[in-house]
Design an enzyme around this catalytic site. Sequence first.
Site, PDB file in Angstrom:
ATOM      1  N   GLY A  46       0.829  -1.197   0.000  1.00 20.29           N
ATOM      2  CA  GLY A  46       0.000   0.000   0.000  1.00 20.29           C
ATOM      3  C   GLY A  46       0.863   1.245   0.000  1.00 20.29           C
ATOM      4  O   GLY A  46       2.029   1.214   0.431  1.00 20.29           O
ATOM      5  N   GLN A  51       3.241   9.979   0.977  1.00 24.59           N
ATOM      6  CA  GLN A  51       4.493   9.228   1.061  1.00 24.59           C
ATOM      7  C   GLN A  51       5.411   9.477  -0.133  1.00 24.59           C
ATOM      8  O   GLN A  51       6.600   9.153  -0.079  1.00 24.59           O
ATOM      9  CB  GLN A  51       4.216   7.727   1.181  1.00 24.59           C
ATOM     10  CG  GLN A  51       3.585   7.342   2.505  1.00 24.59           C
ATOM     11  CD  GLN A  51       3.393   5.844   2.585  1.00 24.59           C
ATOM     12  OE1 GLN A  51       2.394   5.311   2.106  1.00 24.59           O
ATOM     13  NE2 GLN A  51       4.348   5.139   3.169  1.00 24.59           N
ATOM     14  N   CYS A  95       5.608  -0.007   7.294  1.00 20.00           N
ATOM     15  CA  CYS A  95       5.308   1.159   6.466  1.00 20.00           C
ATOM     16  C   CYS A  95       6.541   1.488   5.632  1.00 20.00           C
ATOM     17  O   CYS A  95       7.651   1.496   6.169  1.00 20.00           O
ATOM     18  CB  CYS A  95       4.953   2.347   7.374  1.00 20.00           C
ATOM     19  SG  CYS A  95       4.541   3.850   6.476  1.00 20.00           S
ATOM     20  N   LEU A  96       6.327   1.755   4.344  1.00 21.01           N
ATOM     21  CA  LEU A  96       7.470   2.073   3.476  1.00 21.01           C
ATOM     22  C   LEU A  96       8.180   3.349   3.922  1.00 21.01           C
ATOM     23  O   LEU A  96       9.335   3.571   3.567  1.00 21.01           O
ATOM     24  CB  LEU A  96       7.008   2.207   2.017  1.00 21.01           C
ATOM     25  CG  LEU A  96       6.519   0.904   1.356  1.00 21.01           C
ATOM     26  CD1 LEU A  96       5.995   1.189  -0.044  1.00 21.01           C
ATOM     27  CD2 LEU A  96       7.634  -0.136   1.318  1.00 21.01           C
ATOM     28  N   HIS A 137      -4.687   1.738   7.163  1.00 24.59           N
ATOM     29  CA  HIS A 137      -3.316   2.266   7.307  1.00 24.59           C
ATOM     30  C   HIS A 137      -3.080   3.404   6.306  1.00 24.59           C
ATOM     31  O   HIS A 137      -2.560   4.462   6.673  1.00 24.59           O
ATOM     32  CB  HIS A 137      -2.316   1.117   7.098  1.00 24.59           C
ATOM     33  CG  HIS A 137      -0.879   1.505   7.110  1.00 24.59           C
ATOM     34  ND1 HIS A 137       0.026   1.035   8.045  1.00 24.59           N
ATOM     35  CD2 HIS A 137      -0.156   2.327   6.306  1.00 24.59           C
ATOM     36  CE1 HIS A 137       1.220   1.553   7.810  1.00 24.59           C
ATOM     37  NE2 HIS A 137       1.147   2.335   6.748  1.00 24.59           N
ATOM     38  N   GLU A 138      -3.496   3.190   5.045  1.00 27.00           N
ATOM     39  CA  GLU A 138      -3.259   4.210   4.013  1.00 27.00           C
ATOM     40  C   GLU A 138      -4.143   5.441   4.244  1.00 27.00           C
ATOM     41  O   GLU A 138      -3.696   6.577   4.035  1.00 27.00           O
ATOM     42  CB  GLU A 138      -3.481   3.637   2.613  1.00 27.00           C
ATOM     43  CG  GLU A 138      -2.593   2.455   2.241  1.00 27.00           C
ATOM     44  CD  GLU A 138      -1.128   2.638   2.585  1.00 27.00           C
ATOM     45  OE1 GLU A 138      -0.617   3.768   2.558  1.00 27.00           O
ATOM     46  OE2 GLU A 138      -0.473   1.633   2.909  1.00 27.00           O
ATOM     47  N   HIS A 141      -2.662   7.751   6.670  1.00 25.63           N
ATOM     48  CA  HIS A 141      -1.603   8.605   6.096  1.00 25.63           C
ATOM     49  C   HIS A 141      -2.180   9.947   5.611  1.00 25.63           C
ATOM     50  O   HIS A 141      -1.512  10.972   5.673  1.00 25.63           O
ATOM     51  CB  HIS A 141      -0.938   7.912   4.903  1.00 25.63           C
ATOM     52  CG  HIS A 141       0.222   7.027   5.264  1.00 25.63           C
ATOM     53  ND1 HIS A 141       1.384   7.499   5.831  1.00 25.63           N
ATOM     54  CD2 HIS A 141       0.401   5.688   5.127  1.00 25.63           C
ATOM     55  CE1 HIS A 141       2.229   6.485   6.015  1.00 25.63           C
ATOM     56  NE2 HIS A 141       1.661   5.376   5.601  1.00 25.63           N
TER      57      HIS A 141
END
Length: 173
Positions: A46, A51, A95-96, A137-138, A141
């Site tokens: 995701g 990000q 998380c990236l 989660h996204e 963000h």
Amino acid sequence: MAIREIKILGDPVLREPAVEVAEVDEGVRALVEDMLETMYHAEGIGLAAPQVGISSRVIVVDLRDSDEEDMGPLALINPRVVESGKKKDKAPEGCLSIPGMEEIVERPDTVTIEGLDPDGDPVSMEVSGLLSRALQHEIDHLDGVLFIDRLSPLKRRMALKKWQKSRAEEVAS
Ligand code: NI
């Protein structure tokens, strides 16, 4: 299509509430394509626009490598959680933007999400399991919220300390 740079914890864009998309146009679709390419390249499931440094309410998710059924890439514009089930679920998350950190996060198992697809058409879906977790989660963000914010203060402190130490060692080596 292009791979964009992924912003890492400490970059202020990750903490800004992202701006609502006024019109789903070619620019938004191009952003979605870039986000998907960036996510696949980074081997994530995701990614949210902040990000990649774009403070815009756009997310992509693709559970391709998980055990869940493969539904292909999912892109949502202006997504929001409109209903959360009472049942909670605990599972590891990463998380990236916080590479190398993985912690157990508690979230509602089932949520109903509304938003727009890349054609600008309204979408409503009830999701559970990993897809629900990834989408929540996204969407977090987009409000400047990271998964570490959902840990207890003690767990968060310990996880951040460990992460900062491993980052410092990486830079030094
Ligand atoms: Ni993330």
